[in-house]
Write a protein that holds these residues in place. Structure first.
Motif, PDB file in Angstrom:
ATOM      1  N   GLU A 190       0.828  -1.284  -0.013  1.00 38.27           N
ATOM      2  CA  GLU A 190      -0.060   0.234   0.119  1.00 38.27           C
ATOM      3  C   GLU A 190       0.858   1.254  -0.018  1.00 38.27           C
ATOM      4  O   GLU A 190       0.528   2.302  -0.660  1.00 38.27           O
ATOM      5  CB  GLU A 190      -0.888   0.167   1.245  1.00 38.27           C
ATOM      6  N   LEU A 191       1.851   1.366   0.874  1.00 37.80           N
ATOM      7  CA  LEU A 191       2.751   2.291   0.629  1.00 37.80           C
ATOM      8  C   LEU A 191       3.133   2.822  -0.577  1.00 37.80           C
ATOM      9  O   LEU A 191       3.711   3.826  -1.020  1.00 37.80           O
ATOM     10  CB  LEU A 191       3.986   2.381   1.805  1.00 37.80           C
ATOM     11  N   ILE A 192       3.967   1.554  -1.152  1.00 39.73           N
ATOM     12  CA  ILE A 192       4.370   2.066  -2.618  1.00 39.73           C
ATOM     13  C   ILE A 192       3.174   2.418  -3.592  1.00 39.73           C
ATOM     14  O   ILE A 192       3.435   3.296  -4.328  1.00 39.73           O
ATOM     15  CB  ILE A 192       4.882   0.383  -3.189  1.00 39.73           C
ATOM     16  N   ALA A 193       2.000   1.847  -3.298  1.00 41.26           N
ATOM     17  CA  ALA A 193       0.819   2.152  -4.280  1.00 41.26           C
ATOM     18  C   ALA A 193       0.698   3.920  -3.899  1.00 41.26           C
ATOM     19  O   ALA A 193       0.187   4.599  -5.192  1.00 41.26           O
ATOM     20  CB  ALA A 193      -0.450   1.556  -4.115  1.00 41.26           C
ATOM     21  N   GLU A 194       0.887   4.348  -2.928  1.00 42.78           N
ATOM     22  CA  GLU A 194       0.407   5.734  -2.418  1.00 42.78           C
ATOM     23  C   GLU A 194       1.595   6.697  -2.712  1.00 42.78           C
ATOM     24  O   GLU A 194       1.307   7.775  -2.445  1.00 42.78           O
ATOM     25  CB  GLU A 194       0.000   5.652  -1.064  1.00 42.78           C
ATOM     26  N   ALA A 195       2.853   6.135  -2.830  1.00 44.33           N
ATOM     27  CA  ALA A 195       3.886   6.870  -2.697  1.00 44.33           C
ATOM     28  C   ALA A 195       3.849   7.805  -4.249  1.00 44.33           C
ATOM     29  O   ALA A 195       3.361   7.475  -5.200  1.00 44.33           O
ATOM     30  CB  ALA A 195       5.252   6.076  -2.739  1.00 44.33           C
ATOM     31  N   ALA A 196       4.513   9.019  -4.080  1.00 40.60           N
ATOM     32  CA  ALA A 196       4.823   9.751  -5.527  1.00 40.60           C
ATOM     33  C   ALA A 196       5.801   9.079  -6.340  1.00 40.60           C
ATOM     34  O   ALA A 196       5.738   9.433  -7.587  1.00 40.60           O
ATOM     35  CB  ALA A 196       5.189  11.260  -5.099  1.00 40.60           C
ATOM     36  N   ALA A 197       6.850   8.456  -5.885  1.00 39.51           N
ATOM     37  CA  ALA A 197       7.864   7.643  -6.627  1.00 39.51           C
ATOM     38  C   ALA A 197       8.735   6.920  -5.523  1.00 39.51           C
ATOM     39  O   ALA A 197       8.803   6.972  -4.362  1.00 39.51           O
ATOM     40  CB  ALA A 197       8.936   8.899  -7.169  1.00 39.51           C
ATOM     41  N   VAL A 198       9.176   5.613  -6.090  1.00 37.09           N
ATOM     42  CA  VAL A 198       9.889   4.661  -5.368  1.00 37.09           C
ATOM     43  C   VAL A 198      11.088   4.447  -5.739  1.00 37.09           C
ATOM     44  O   VAL A 198      11.643   4.148  -7.112  1.00 37.09           O
ATOM     45  CB  VAL A 198       9.108   3.490  -5.060  1.00 37.09           C
ATOM     46  N   VAL A 199      12.263   4.353  -5.129  1.00 36.26           N
ATOM     47  CA  VAL A 199      13.697   3.867  -5.255  1.00 36.26           C
ATOM     48  C   VAL A 199      13.471   2.292  -4.687  1.00 36.26           C
ATOM     49  O   VAL A 199      13.592   2.257  -3.391  1.00 36.26           O
ATOM     50  CB  VAL A 199      14.469   4.990  -4.829  1.00 36.26           C
ATOM     51  N   CYS A 200      13.959   1.486  -5.272  1.00 42.55           N
ATOM     52  CA  CYS A 200      14.094   0.222  -4.785  1.00 42.55           C
ATOM     53  C   CYS A 200      15.181  -0.880  -5.526  1.00 42.55           C
ATOM     54  O   CYS A 200      15.912  -0.395  -6.303  1.00 42.55           O
ATOM     55  CB  CYS A 200      13.018  -0.712  -4.845  1.00 42.55           C
ATOM     56  N   MET A 201      15.487  -1.623  -4.686  1.00 37.84           N
ATOM     57  CA  MET A 201      16.400  -2.681  -5.453  1.00 37.84           C
ATOM     58  C   MET A 201      15.464  -3.661  -6.272  1.00 37.84           C
ATOM     59  O   MET A 201      14.268  -3.343  -6.490  1.00 37.84           O
ATOM     60  CB  MET A 201      17.159  -3.376  -4.215  1.00 37.84           C
ATOM     61  N   GLY A 202      15.891  -4.713  -6.664  1.00 36.69           N
ATOM     62  CA  GLY A 202      15.330  -5.219  -8.042  1.00 36.69           C
ATOM     63  C   GLY A 202      15.126  -6.715  -7.580  1.00 36.69           C
ATOM     64  O   GLY A 202      14.867  -7.894  -8.303  1.00 36.69           O
ATOM     65  N   GLY A 203      14.706  -7.079  -6.193  1.00 37.14           N
ATOM     66  CA  GLY A 203      14.158  -8.381  -6.058  1.00 37.14           C
ATOM     67  C   GLY A 203      12.820  -8.553  -6.450  1.00 37.14           C
ATOM     68  O   GLY A 203      12.050  -7.711  -6.646  1.00 37.14           O
ATOM     69  N   TYR A 204      12.487  -9.961  -6.657  1.00 35.46           N
ATOM     70  CA  TYR A 204      11.339 -10.295  -7.281  1.00 35.46           C
ATOM     71  C   TYR A 204      10.183  -9.700  -6.601  1.00 35.46           C
ATOM     72  O   TYR A 204       9.195  -9.266  -7.018  1.00 35.46           O
ATOM     73  CB  TYR A 204      11.347 -12.123  -7.495  1.00 35.46           C
ATOM     74  N   ASN A 205       9.984  -9.996  -5.306  1.00 36.75           N
ATOM     75  CA  ASN A 205       8.864  -9.586  -4.772  1.00 36.75           C
ATOM     76  C   ASN A 205       8.837  -8.034  -4.655  1.00 36.75           C
ATOM     77  O   ASN A 205       7.470  -7.638  -4.657  1.00 36.75           O
ATOM     78  CB  ASN A 205       8.901  -9.975  -3.048  1.00 36.75           C
ATOM     79  N   THR A 259       2.734   3.743  -9.501  1.00 36.71           N
ATOM     80  CA  THR A 259       3.912   4.624  -8.908  1.00 36.71           C
ATOM     81  C   THR A 259       5.239   4.533  -9.628  1.00 36.71           C
ATOM     82  O   THR A 259       5.909   3.388 -10.087  1.00 36.71           O
ATOM     83  CB  THR A 259       4.282   3.853  -7.503  1.00 36.71           C
ATOM     84  N   PRO A 260       5.717   5.624 -10.213  1.00 34.20           N
ATOM     85  CA  PRO A 260       7.010   5.679 -10.838  1.00 34.20           C
ATOM     86  C   PRO A 260       8.167   4.965  -9.942  1.00 34.20           C
ATOM     87  O   PRO A 260       8.224   5.155  -8.896  1.00 34.20           O
ATOM     88  CB  PRO A 260       7.395   7.232 -11.066  1.00 34.20           C
ATOM     89  N   ALA A 261       8.844   4.188 -10.668  1.00 32.71           N
ATOM     90  CA  ALA A 261      10.086   3.157 -10.066  1.00 32.71           C
ATOM     91  C   ALA A 261      11.352   3.675 -10.666  1.00 32.71           C
ATOM     92  O   ALA A 261      11.542   3.228 -11.748  1.00 32.71           O
ATOM     93  CB  ALA A 261       9.532   1.895  -9.933  1.00 32.71           C
ATOM     94  N   LEU A 262      12.590   3.740  -9.781  1.00 28.75           N
ATOM     95  CA  LEU A 262      13.709   3.503 -10.092  1.00 28.75           C
ATOM     96  C   LEU A 262      14.464   2.268  -9.540  1.00 28.75           C
ATOM     97  O   LEU A 262      14.520   2.335  -8.338  1.00 28.75           O
ATOM     98  CB  LEU A 262      14.661   4.772  -9.630  1.00 28.75           C
ATOM     99  N   VAL A 263      14.697   1.422 -10.146  1.00 31.72           N
ATOM    100  CA  VAL A 263      15.144   0.254  -9.659  1.00 31.72           C
ATOM    101  C   VAL A 263      17.163   0.166  -9.700  1.00 31.72           C
ATOM    102  O   VAL A 263      17.349   0.376 -10.914  1.00 31.72           O
ATOM    103  CB  VAL A 263      14.751  -1.073 -10.380  1.00 31.72           C
ATOM    104  N   VAL A 264      17.361  -0.030  -8.609  1.00 33.35           N
ATOM    105  CA  VAL A 264      18.922   0.059  -8.605  1.00 33.35           C
ATOM    106  C   VAL A 264      19.372  -1.607  -8.268  1.00 33.35           C
ATOM    107  O   VAL A 264      19.453  -1.707  -6.849  1.00 33.35           O
ATOM    108  CB  VAL A 264      19.451   0.921  -7.591  1.00 33.35           C
ATOM    109  N   PRO A 265      19.632  -2.200  -8.980  1.00 38.47           N
ATOM    110  CA  PRO A 265      19.538  -3.888  -8.877  1.00 38.47           C
ATOM    111  C   PRO A 265      21.166  -4.086  -7.950  1.00 38.47           C
ATOM    112  O   PRO A 265      21.913  -3.634  -8.353  1.00 38.47           O
ATOM    113  CB  PRO A 265      19.369  -4.611 -10.278  1.00 38.47           C
TER     114      PRO A 265
END
Length: 378
Positions: free
Chosen positions: A247-262, A272-278
């Motif tokens: 839910e936090l991801i859905a409501e965020a303006a943008a998310v920075v995350c790693m690239g794990g499957y889940n 939500t726009p996402a920047l993945v830093v694997p």
């Protein structure tokens, strides 16, 4: 219906289960410099493997399941599942290997299959292989990661995304660490190796009016967590975990995350726009996943090497001005998997079950993997 979820990490048991289901938490293993070692028990790794295998055999002998799903590792750690699969097959239990859509480079994957004794031997102990992804985005049957004998058993399900809690209104009875919108979110999966990305995200400057929430993950070392609190210094909220990450991801303006499957699967079920830093250490699963989804327009990605706080600042400023449409990607795996299971358990009813509309390629290409036990018995 009754079932059992088998895991090797105590955090798994925190998740709620349907009526009739329960957890079996095995003594844990973790990666050491020379391979798998006990997470807590002071005993020889081989002795712990035998203990885990004996616990699995005794449990499944008593449960006598109709369907068994091994997650990622067909034989578990150091072959602990092989006698379990042999027993279940002898009893007529249907057996499935569930795989993430990306395994590793074809060369690494080929070596890992060989370490298991070859794909033919693995395939003989399975009825099906389920690939939890969209074959139009990434297909391990065609990249060479999934050998021919297993590719011929394989069906893509779609990403396990739709049907997760993401995009639902947040439950008012669950306290949330999120600041009022608009906010930015950085989420690091388990967090064991996310400290450097967390530092960069905390040093970046949010767009005007935006707050920043950082979820480190429960496995982040305490020393790193304390350092991140110091860097945040009241300018961002830093928590180890949260009950409502989708839910936090859905409501965020943008998310920075790693690239794990889940984490990626949770992102895909939002706009939500996402920047993945694997993570590119040890395996190349995350970079290959991020690159494939970026090519499909589902997210943006940057390598960790060379990434700066200024890069994240610039990306945030651009990302918060819009949303990302991901409707062209198959995200319905959570609905498809029960239909595939029903088809296995009652082949005579196969015509009544809407299986995924995908054509499996005629794979006779060279083989290339698979790789703590996460299995399911029903």
């Amino acid at each position: 219906m009754r079932g059992l979820l088998i895991a090797g990490h105590p955090d798994a048991g925190r998740d709620p289960l349907p009526e009739g289901w329960d957890w079996l938490i095995l003594p844990g293993l973790t990666r050491g410099p020379e391979g798998w070692i006990p997470r807590r028990l002071g005993m020889d790794p081989a002795a712990l493997r035998d203990l885990r295998s004996a616990a699995l055999l005794a449990t499944l002998d008593a449960l006598d399941p109709d369907l068994f799903i091994a997650d990622r590792h067909p034989f578990g750690i150091d072959g602990e599942l092989r006698p379990v699969l042999e027993m279940l097959r002898a009893r007529g239990c249907r057996t499935v290997l569930g795989l993430r859509e990306v395994l590793d480079t074809p060369r690494v994957a080929a070596g890992e299959w060989e370490e298991l004794g070859g794909a033919d031997g693995v395939a003989k102990l399975l009825d099906a292989v389920w690939i939890y992804g969209d074959h139009r985005v990434y297909d391990p049957r065609l990249t060479g990661e999934l050998p021919g004998p297993l590719a011929r058993l394989a069906e893509p399900t779609g990403y396990l995304s739709a049907g997760r809690p993401a995009a639902r209104p947040r439950r008012s009875d669950r306290p949330s660490p999120a600041p009022p919108p608009p906010y930015l979110l950085t989420v690091l999966g388990g967090g064991s190796d996310g400290a450097e990305l967390a530092r960069l995200a905390l040093q970046a400057t949010p767009p005007p009016g935006h707050r920043h929430l950082l979820i480190t993950g429960p496995q982040m070392p305490t020393a790193d967590l304390e350092e991140l609190h110091e860097i945040a210094d009241g300018h961002a909220t830093v928590v180890r975990s949260a009950p409502d990450v989708p839910e936090l991801i859905a409501e965020a303006a943008a998310v920075v995350c790693m690239g794990g499957y889940n984490t990626v699967a949770e992102v895909l079920d939002t706009t939500t726009p996402a920047l993945v830093v694997p993570r590119a250490r040890r395996r190349l699963e995350q970079p290959r996943r991020a690159a494939a989804l970026a090519a499909a327009g589902a997210l943006e990605t940057q390598e960790a090497a060379g990434l700066t706080a200024a890069d994240i600042t610039e990306w945030w400023a651009r990302a918060v001005t819009g949303r990302t449409v991901r409707s062209g990607i198959d995200l319905d795996g959570l609905a498809v998997v029960p239909r595939l299971a029903a088809r296995l358990l009652d082949p005579s009813a196969a015509h009544e079950i809407a299986a995924p509309d995908v054509a499996a390629p005629d794979v006779t290409v060279p083989a290339r993997v698979l790789p703590e036990v996460h299995s399911h018995a029903v």
